[in-house]
Write a protein that holds these residues in place. Sequence first.
Motif, short mmCIF file in Angstrom:
data_model
loop_
_atom_site.label_atom_id
_atom_site.label_comp_id
_atom_site.label_asym_id
_atom_site.label_seq_id
_atom_site.Cartn_x
_atom_site.Cartn_y
_atom_site.Cartn_z
N LEU A 31 -1.64 21.01 64.54
CA LEU A 31 -1.63 19.58 64.25
C LEU A 31 -0.20 19.08 63.99
O LEU A 31 0.20 18.04 64.50
CB LEU A 31 -2.52 19.27 63.05
CG LEU A 31 -2.53 17.81 62.57
CD1 LEU A 31 -3.05 16.90 63.67
CD2 LEU A 31 -3.35 17.67 61.30
N SER A 32 0.57 19.85 63.23
CA SER A 32 1.94 19.43 62.93
C SER A 32 2.76 19.28 64.20
O SER A 32 3.52 18.31 64.35
CB SER A 32 2.62 20.42 61.98
OG SER A 32 2.63 21.72 62.55
N GLY A 33 2.60 20.21 65.14
CA GLY A 33 3.31 20.12 66.42
C GLY A 33 2.88 18.91 67.22
O GLY A 33 3.70 18.22 67.84
N TYR A 34 1.59 18.64 67.22
CA TYR A 34 1.05 17.48 67.94
C TYR A 34 1.63 16.19 67.36
O TYR A 34 2.09 15.31 68.09
CB TYR A 34 -0.48 17.47 67.84
CG TYR A 34 -1.11 16.21 68.35
CD1 TYR A 34 -1.34 16.02 69.70
CD2 TYR A 34 -1.46 15.19 67.47
CE1 TYR A 34 -1.91 14.84 70.18
CE2 TYR A 34 -2.02 14.02 67.92
CZ TYR A 34 -2.25 13.85 69.28
OH TYR A 34 -2.80 12.68 69.74
N LEU A 35 1.59 16.06 66.03
CA LEU A 35 2.08 14.84 65.38
C LEU A 35 3.59 14.67 65.59
O LEU A 35 4.06 13.56 65.87
CB LEU A 35 1.76 14.87 63.88
CG LEU A 35 0.27 14.81 63.52
CD1 LEU A 35 0.08 15.03 62.02
CD2 LEU A 35 -0.35 13.50 63.96
N TYR A 36 4.34 15.76 65.48
CA TYR A 36 5.78 15.70 65.69
C TYR A 36 6.08 15.23 67.11
O TYR A 36 6.93 14.36 67.34
CB TYR A 36 6.40 17.08 65.42
CG TYR A 36 7.88 17.12 65.71
CD1 TYR A 36 8.80 16.65 64.78
CD2 TYR A 36 8.36 17.61 66.91
CE1 TYR A 36 10.17 16.68 65.03
CE2 TYR A 36 9.72 17.64 67.18
CZ TYR A 36 10.61 17.17 66.24
OH TYR A 36 11.95 17.19 66.51
#
Length: 192
Positions: free
Chosen positions: A73-78
């Motif tokens: 999720l963090s990679g997607y949001l970034y």
Amino acid sequence: MTLYTTLTDHDLVAFLKDGDKTAFTEIYNRYKGLLYIHAYNRLRNQQEADDVVHELFASLWTKREELFLKTHLSGYLYQAVRNRIIDVISHKKVESAYIVSLQHFIDHSEAVTDHLVRENELTALIEKEISALPPKMKEVFELSRKANLSHREIASKLELSEMTVKKHVNNALKILRSKFGLISFLIYLGHH
């Protein structure tokens, strides 16, 4: 009762897809600060950074059911914030180029009628080139630029994927830019 702050991102995304507002709030609280800092460091404008993060989370909520993560999720949001930052920066560059071009024209313009004649000639040439586009590309481009429909609206209306609509619009823009140059084409788009 579930304590959302202890859930993994993976679990939060599963709840989010089911429309769980508390899971959405936890994701928002978990990532908004980091995403804002990243956006602000790139844009150097508080309002633009706020807008980028707000639009990202609004989109995350509205598209939650179709959310598919290839990464964490963090990679997607970034990545999503990064893409929005690139959009903001490129929009500023286009806007700036248009303003500089327009100011240059105003500073060095001849009679207004001469301008109108040239503008009408340019418009006619561009319309001719638009007419020469492949039929589906032409239809998509005109719905995008003349009817001001979003890629999603066009995709729905023509029963195409949004990616196909985007490719048609981008290809049409490339063709027209190559024939007329960026500034002339931006002036044309400014009037439509």
